[in-house]
Design an enzyme around this catalytic site. Structure first.
Site, short mmCIF file in Angstrom:
data_model
loop_
_atom_site.label_atom_id
_atom_site.label_comp_id
_atom_site.label_asym_id
_atom_site.label_seq_id
_atom_site.Cartn_x
_atom_site.Cartn_y
_atom_site.Cartn_z
N ASP A 49 6.62 0.52 6.78
CA ASP A 49 5.17 0.32 6.63
C ASP A 49 4.60 1.38 5.69
O ASP A 49 4.14 2.42 6.15
CB ASP A 49 4.50 0.37 8.00
CG ASP A 49 3.03 0.02 7.95
OD1 ASP A 49 2.59 -0.57 6.95
OD2 ASP A 49 2.32 0.36 8.92
N ASP A 90 -0.20 4.33 1.20
CA ASP A 90 -0.49 5.30 2.25
C ASP A 90 0.28 5.00 3.52
O ASP A 90 0.76 3.87 3.74
CB ASP A 90 -1.99 5.36 2.55
CG ASP A 90 -2.55 4.05 3.07
OD1 ASP A 90 -2.11 2.98 2.60
OD2 ASP A 90 -3.43 4.08 3.96
N ASP A 142 1.52 -10.13 0.40
CA ASP A 142 1.28 -8.77 0.90
C ASP A 142 2.27 -8.47 2.02
O ASP A 142 3.09 -9.32 2.40
CB ASP A 142 -0.16 -8.69 1.41
CG ASP A 142 -0.67 -7.25 1.57
OD1 ASP A 142 0.10 -6.31 1.33
OD2 ASP A 142 -1.85 -7.08 1.94
N HIS A 169 4.49 2.34 12.78
CA HIS A 169 3.59 3.37 13.31
C HIS A 169 4.24 4.15 14.46
O HIS A 169 3.56 4.96 15.10
CB HIS A 169 2.27 2.77 13.81
CG HIS A 169 1.42 2.22 12.70
ND1 HIS A 169 0.09 1.90 12.87
CD2 HIS A 169 1.70 1.93 11.41
CE1 HIS A 169 -0.40 1.44 11.73
NE2 HIS A 169 0.57 1.44 10.83
N GLU A 228 -4.99 1.56 2.96
CA GLU A 228 -4.86 0.35 3.80
C GLU A 228 -4.90 0.71 5.27
O GLU A 228 -5.46 -0.02 6.09
CB GLU A 228 -3.57 -0.38 3.46
CG GLU A 228 -3.40 -1.72 4.17
CD GLU A 228 -2.82 -1.62 5.58
OE1 GLU A 228 -2.98 -2.57 6.37
OE2 GLU A 228 -2.22 -0.56 5.90
N GLU A 229 -4.28 1.84 5.63
CA GLU A 229 -4.20 2.22 7.04
C GLU A 229 -5.56 2.57 7.63
O GLU A 229 -5.71 2.67 8.85
CB GLU A 229 -3.25 3.40 7.21
CG GLU A 229 -1.80 3.11 6.81
CD GLU A 229 -1.10 2.12 7.72
OE1 GLU A 229 -1.73 1.65 8.69
OE2 GLU A 229 0.08 1.80 7.47
N HIS A 283 0.83 -1.21 0.00
CA HIS A 283 0.00 0.00 0.00
C HIS A 283 0.87 1.25 0.00
O HIS A 283 1.99 1.26 0.51
CB HIS A 283 -0.96 0.02 1.19
CG HIS A 283 -0.30 -0.03 2.54
ND1 HIS A 283 0.03 1.10 3.25
CD2 HIS A 283 0.10 -1.08 3.31
CE1 HIS A 283 0.59 0.75 4.41
NE2 HIS A 283 0.65 -0.57 4.46
#
Length: 511
Positions: free
Chosen positions: A160, A129, A224, A471, A194-195, A127
């Protein structure tokens, strides 16, 4: 009495004999994968030989493609990222073999057309984002990537998960430039939200691909974002552990609310709403839910460990059936391992009161659960009710229940799993590869309509402590890891292009 002691001794000797026999003879290391030196289309991708690779990664990291909440993201930056990708990879965007589609305005779907339509396609996905970052808590600007003296790239998205996006592009660009013409079609899919659950991006991509691949019984596999190669050693194992996620946990958030009488703070009742809520919350902790050790993929994981472990750990791992209570106790006391064997609970939000001298009329908290494959959301909510055991406390869903995903096959004949494993070992030798459960959620939950073979794996080698960077503040990835990640996808594309994906290797025979 003598006969009883004799019987006990005989049983004990027999049991020990069985345990030792299993450890000594049933679990043997597997042969190393075939060398990649003579693989067709293979070459080593080196950052030192092509400095533009690293510059392209840094440029991508500097675009703050932030998702804030469902249906809310930085649209102009998403558009900027799409334009950046098109400019950065001219071979991909100029190839007659490759088509690009922009899905739901900001997600990307590429089709790399193979020459043999009979071969089932596969998909590489991640992803674009990222989550927000609090700049004041970083040592450097999270959206101005910097390479520091420790050899790490610091920026939001390094782990991430822009590293995966860019590595997939780099591997494909490299091969297209070399004249690569695949036999097997593959897709590159990159959602933009995705987030925040992937409702706009991955869900729409899945709908498109379901129609497009309807002539096949399923896709060969999907890979993934997910688990990593752990440099944190497992007891008795001198090797890094490659953890391929064959399933992901479910997600459930419950709002619990306590009420109380309003009044002046000078005349408090025995229990205010906040005190009542605190009493309830104290009943929840990381390992309060039952252990399901052995009902997931843990048994297979330990039996693979048994082939490579030193004594006496070899004895323990090869006899999981006997040592299961001890293993469960040890894992339950480690936060990372504990999350593999049970549904977990974290109290993530608490709110109550309006003024410092006014009794609160209510207080609420959020219980965030990650659901083990052996449980359902409904069962977990019932356990919450039993733990709360107070009819005056109300419970309601804070967000829709996302049930645990199905477990993807990881057998000796499972082509997707074995192809990923084989490619991993070619780039990261001296690694023990095991199936595991991904503890978070990914876009791949939307792709279960395409295949039963979905794997969650990020080919980077890190200490488990570094996983806190996901994160977190000062998110980072080593330059060395990024180079190996690109080479992993390079190997994976080559290996996946074989007409017959067969990396069968028997681990052991059951007693």
């Amino acid at each position: 009495m003598a006969s009883l002691l004799g019987l006990v001794s005989l049983v004990t000797v027999s049991l020990v004999s069985v345990l030792v026999f299993r450890a000594a003879f049933l679990y043997k290391p597997l042969p190393a994968p075939k060398s990649c030196i003579n693989m067709h289309n293979h070459d080593n991708i080196s950052l030192s030989q092509d400095p533009q690779i690293l510059k392209r990664f840094i440029g991508a990291l500097n675009i703050p493609t932030i998702s804030y909440k469902v249906h809310t993201y930085d649209a102009p930056e998403m558009t900027k990222f799409i334009e950046y990708i098109e400019k950065s990879y001219p071979a991909i965007h100029g190839s007659p073999l490759i088509t690009r589609e922009i899905v739901a305005n900001y997600s990307l779907l590429y089709t790399v057309k193979g020459s043999d339509p009979k071969l089932r396609p596969y998909m590489l996905t991640s992803h674009i984002d990222v989550v927000p970052a609090v700049k004041e808590l970083w040592d450097s600007n999270p959206f101005k990537a910097v390479i520091k003296d420790d050899g790490y790239i610091y920026a939001r998205g390094t782990m991430d998960a822009k590293h995966l996006v860019m590595a997939i592009f780099e591997a494909t660009e490299f091969m297209i430039k070399k004249g690569f013409k695949p036999r097997r079609t593959y897709y590159m899919a990159f959602g933009h939200d995705e987030e925040v659950l992937g409702l706009d991006g991955a869900q729409e991509i899945a709908k498109i691909l379901k129609v497009r691949t309807k002539t096949y019984d399923k896709m060969e596999y999907v890979i993934d974002e997910g688990l990593v190669i752990s440099e944190t050693k497992f007891p008795g194992l001198p090797y890094n552990i490659g953890l391929i996620g064959v399933a992901e946990k479910g997600y459930l958030s419950v709002k619990v609310t306590a009420t109380g009488a309003v009044g002046h703070g000078s005349m408090p009742p025995p229990m205010t709403a906040i005190a009542k809520l605190s009493t309830v919350l104290s009943r929840f902790h990381a390992n309060v839910m039952p252990s399901f050790l052995g009902e997931g993929v843990e048994r297979e994981m330990f039996e693979i460990f048994a082939a490579y472990a030193s004594w006496p750990y070899k004895l323990i791992y090869s006899n999981f059936w006997f040592f299961k209570p001890i293993i469960s106790y040890v894992m339950s006391n480690n936060p990372t391992l504990n999350a593999l064997v049970r549904s977990t609970t974290a109290v993530t939000m608490v709110h109550g009161g309006t003024k410092e001298n006014v009794l609160p009329d209510s207080a609420w908290a959020i219980l965030n659960h990650r659901i083990h494959q052996a449980q359902s959301g409904k069962e977990l909510m019932e356990l919450d009710r039993q733990l709360i055991n107070d009819d005056t406390i109300t419970m309601e869903l804070s967000s829709p229940i996302n049930e645990p995903g199905p477990v993807s096959p990881y057998c000796d004949d499972c082509s997707g799993y074995q192809t990923i494993k084989h490619s991993l070992l070619q780039v990261f030798p001296d690694t023990v590869v095991v199936p595991s459960i991904f503890l978070a959620a990914t876009d791949s939950k939307w792709y279960t309509n395409l295949t039963d073979s979905i794997y969650r794996f990020s080919a980077i080698s890190v200490e488990l402590e570094e996983m806190k960077c996901f994160h977190g503040h000062n998110e980072r990835l080593s330059v060395k890891n990024y180079e190996k990640l690109i080479n992993f996808y390079h190997h994976l594309i080559i290996n996946s292009d074989e007409p017959i994906l067969n990396y069968k290797s028997k681990q052991h025979d059951e007693l």
